[in-house]
Scaffold this active site. Structure first.
Site, PDB file in Angstrom:
ATOM      1  N   HIS A 288      -0.545  57.900  -3.393  1.00 33.75           N
ATOM      2  CA  HIS A 288      -0.474  57.807  -4.860  1.00 33.75           C
ATOM      3  C   HIS A 288      -0.002  59.140  -5.455  1.00 33.75           C
ATOM      4  O   HIS A 288       0.841  59.172  -6.343  1.00 33.75           O
ATOM      5  CB  HIS A 288      -1.849  57.488  -5.471  1.00 33.75           C
TER       6      HIS A 288
ATOM      7  N   LYS B 106     -13.507  41.583  -8.185  1.00 37.32           N
ATOM      8  CA  LYS B 106     -13.168  42.411  -7.031  1.00 37.32           C
ATOM      9  C   LYS B 106     -14.323  43.352  -6.665  1.00 37.32           C
ATOM     10  O   LYS B 106     -14.998  43.869  -7.550  1.00 37.32           O
ATOM     11  CB  LYS B 106     -11.916  43.240  -7.386  1.00 37.32           C
TER      12      LYS B 106
ATOM     13  N   ARG C  13       6.059  51.081  -0.144  1.00 34.68           N
ATOM     14  CA  ARG C  13       5.941  51.646   1.209  1.00 34.68           C
ATOM     15  C   ARG C  13       6.820  50.914   2.200  1.00 34.68           C
ATOM     16  O   ARG C  13       7.309  51.484   3.153  1.00 34.68           O
ATOM     17  CB  ARG C  13       4.489  51.537   1.698  1.00 34.68           C
TER      18      ARG C  13
ATOM     19  N   SER D 166      -5.131  52.971   0.608  1.00 34.97           N
ATOM     20  CA  SER D 166      -6.559  52.968   0.247  1.00 34.97           C
ATOM     21  C   SER D 166      -7.327  52.038   1.180  1.00 34.97           C
ATOM     22  O   SER D 166      -8.487  52.305   1.513  1.00 34.97           O
ATOM     23  CB  SER D 166      -6.743  52.494  -1.201  1.00 34.97           C
TER      24      SER D 166
END
Ligand code: ADP
Length: 150
Positions: free
Chosen positions: A17, A41, A90, A127
């Site tokens: 990030h 979540k 990515r 993450s």
């Protein structure tokens, strides 16, 4: 004034990030790091921790502000008067996932998403992997800013 929102869970913020955010700084007058809060979540780090990690990581950077929001990212962008969403890519999986969201966001609100590709050597950082290593008691320090380090 060119404003961008970088939305994410930041559970926790990683050096991936940080790479995207720092490289986007010359493109915008302000970047708002928007931590999306989704009650469905489960997060590993509390909202307070995630806000604090971002604030500490970027405390020297005047163009960066940290906020939390619920609901649609485009509604948050409108509230903040931001015309752009910032995201990182990515790999092809990220692209496929981001493509539909970016298209939907443009259709809904005319907000453009600006994508930056991960710097060489940063694309493996995520993450999810950090959380997995932490869960099993490993050292994830090499993937995160100093403030997040165990
Ligand atoms: P979300 O929960 O929305 O996936 P994340 O915090 O995991 O939020 O990621 C936010 C954004 O950061 C996404 O655009 C993601 O592709 C990007 N990102 C995460 N890790 C990296 C990395 N290592 N390199 C480049 N971009 C990354």
């Amino acid at each position: 004034m060119k404003k961008a929102v970088f939305p994410g869970s930041f559970d926790p913020v990683t050096l991936g990030h940080v790479d995207i955010i720092e490289r986007a700084l010359p493109l915008f007058d302000e970047i708002i790091l928007g931590i999306g809060v989704n009650s469905d979540k489960k997060y590993m780090f509390s909202l307070e921790e995630r806000v604090n990690f971002l604030n500490e990581t970027f405390k020297q950077e005047k163009k960066i502000r940290v906020e939390t929001y619920t609901g649609l990212t485009v509604d948050f962008c409108k509230k903040e008067n931001a015309g752009f969403i910032l995201r990182g890519l990515r790999n092809a999986l990220d692209l496929e996932f981001e493509k539909t969201i970016g298209q939907a966001n443009f259709e809904m609100a005319g907000i453009e998403t600006v994508f930056l590709i991960a710097s060489p050597g940063k694309g493996h950082i995520s993450s999810t992997v950090v959380r997995d290593i932490k869960k099993h008691g490993g050292d994830y320090g090499f993937m995160v800013p100093a403030i997040v380090k165990p």
